[in-house]
Design a protein around this motif. Structure first.
Motif, PDB file in Angstrom:
ATOM      1  N   TYR A   6       0.900  -1.150   0.000  1.00  0.00           N
ATOM      2  CA  TYR A   6       0.000   0.000   0.000  1.00  0.00           C
ATOM      3  C   TYR A   6       0.935   1.194   0.000  1.00  0.00           C
ATOM      4  CZ  TYR A   6      -3.746   3.095   1.751  1.00  0.00           C
ATOM      5  OH  TYR A   6      -4.667   4.099   1.934  1.00  0.00           O
ATOM      6  N   VAL A   8       1.716   5.107  -0.199  1.00  0.00           N
ATOM      7  CA  VAL A   8       1.154   6.431   0.018  1.00  0.00           C
ATOM      8  C   VAL A   8       2.253   7.448  -0.273  1.00  0.00           C
ATOM      9  CG1 VAL A   8      -0.008   7.970   1.630  1.00  0.00           C
ATOM     10  CG2 VAL A   8      -0.369   5.495   1.797  1.00  0.00           C
ATOM     11  N   THR A   9       1.993   8.307  -1.251  1.00  0.00           N
ATOM     12  CA  THR A   9       2.903   9.388  -1.595  1.00  0.00           C
ATOM     13  C   THR A   9       2.318  10.669  -1.027  1.00  0.00           C
ATOM     14  OG1 THR A   9       3.548   8.250  -3.619  1.00  0.00           O
ATOM     15  CG2 THR A   9       4.017  10.613  -3.505  1.00  0.00           C
ATOM     16  N   CYS A  41       6.443  -0.702   7.645  1.00  0.00           N
ATOM     17  CA  CYS A  41       6.410   0.473   6.775  1.00  0.00           C
ATOM     18  C   CYS A  41       7.834   0.944   6.547  1.00  0.00           C
ATOM     19  CB  CYS A  41       5.593   1.598   7.422  1.00  0.00           C
ATOM     20  SG  CYS A  41       5.598   3.146   6.479  1.00  0.00           S
ATOM     21  N   VAL A  73      -8.758  -0.251   3.675  1.00  0.00           N
ATOM     22  CA  VAL A  73      -9.260   0.924   2.958  1.00  0.00           C
ATOM     23  C   VAL A  73     -10.749   1.157   3.241  1.00  0.00           C
ATOM     24  CG1 VAL A  73      -9.706   1.839   0.640  1.00  0.00           C
ATOM     25  CG2 VAL A  73      -7.480   0.855   1.184  1.00  0.00           C
ATOM     26  N   ARG A  82      -7.572   9.003   8.102  1.00  0.00           N
ATOM     27  CA  ARG A  82      -7.540  10.016   7.039  1.00  0.00           C
ATOM     28  C   ARG A  82      -8.135  11.324   7.520  1.00  0.00           C
ATOM     29  NH1 ARG A  82      -9.074   6.877   1.417  1.00  0.00           N
ATOM     30  NH2 ARG A  82      -7.209   5.591   1.380  1.00  0.00           N
ATOM     31  N   PRO A  95      -1.750  13.994  -0.470  1.00  0.00           N
ATOM     32  CA  PRO A  95      -1.511  12.547  -0.528  1.00  0.00           C
ATOM     33  C   PRO A  95      -2.099  11.901  -1.782  1.00  0.00           C
ATOM     34  CG  PRO A  95      -3.365  12.999   0.903  1.00  0.00           C
ATOM     35  CD  PRO A  95      -2.864  14.331   0.410  1.00  0.00           C
ATOM     36  N   SER A  96      -1.471  10.821  -2.203  1.00  0.00           N
ATOM     37  CA  SER A  96      -2.038   9.938  -3.228  1.00  0.00           C
ATOM     38  C   SER A  96      -1.701   8.516  -2.816  1.00  0.00           C
ATOM     39  CB  SER A  96      -1.494  10.267  -4.615  1.00  0.00           C
ATOM     40  OG  SER A  96      -0.096  10.078  -4.662  1.00  0.00           O
ATOM     41  N   ARG A  97      -2.527   7.578  -3.261  1.00  0.00           N
ATOM     42  CA  ARG A  97      -2.372   6.193  -2.805  1.00  0.00           C
ATOM     43  C   ARG A  97      -2.437   5.225  -3.972  1.00  0.00           C
ATOM     44  NH1 ARG A  97      -5.312   9.378   0.371  1.00  0.00           N
ATOM     45  NH2 ARG A  97      -4.818   9.455   2.593  1.00  0.00           N
TER      46      ARG A  97
END
Length: 107
Positions: A6, A8-9, A41, A73, A82, A95-97
């Protein structure tokens, strides 16, 4: 069943980077890792900034399988985490996922 990533950026405003990193590493990531299926992580910092100078971080959350990601999610815990992130840093992060499954291992 293959493991899953998963990813996350998060792009962070330079003026909030220090505070965000403290919160992210001391509070957020440990809470995420307590969720079912999460193994570890790895957090990375991009050597290139976004075009507007924001700093980019990438977190690789390793999970047992893609089903664990899907459960997370859709979970109340993910919604709460979130919302907490948005509350504290919503205006200074982007963020982007993505969810990846392993197809091969080399080396």
């Amino acid at each position: 069943m293959a493991g899953a990533l998963y990813i996350v950026t998060i792009e962070v405003s330079p003026s909030s980077e220090e505070a965000w990193n403290r919160w992210h590493e001391d509070i957020h990531v440990p809470e995420v890792l307590h969720q079912p299926g999460f193994l570890r992580c790895r957090k990375w910092k991009d050597t290139t900034q976004a075009s507007d100078g924001w700093v980019r971080y990438v977190c690789h959350y390793e999970l047992t399988d893609v089903t664990a990601v899907e459960r997370y999610v859709a979970s109340d815990a993910a919604k709460r985490l979130r919302a907490e992130s948005d509350k504290h840093f919503g205006s200074v992060t982007r963020p982007s996922r993505a969810v990846l499954t392993e197809v091969a291992t080399f080396g």
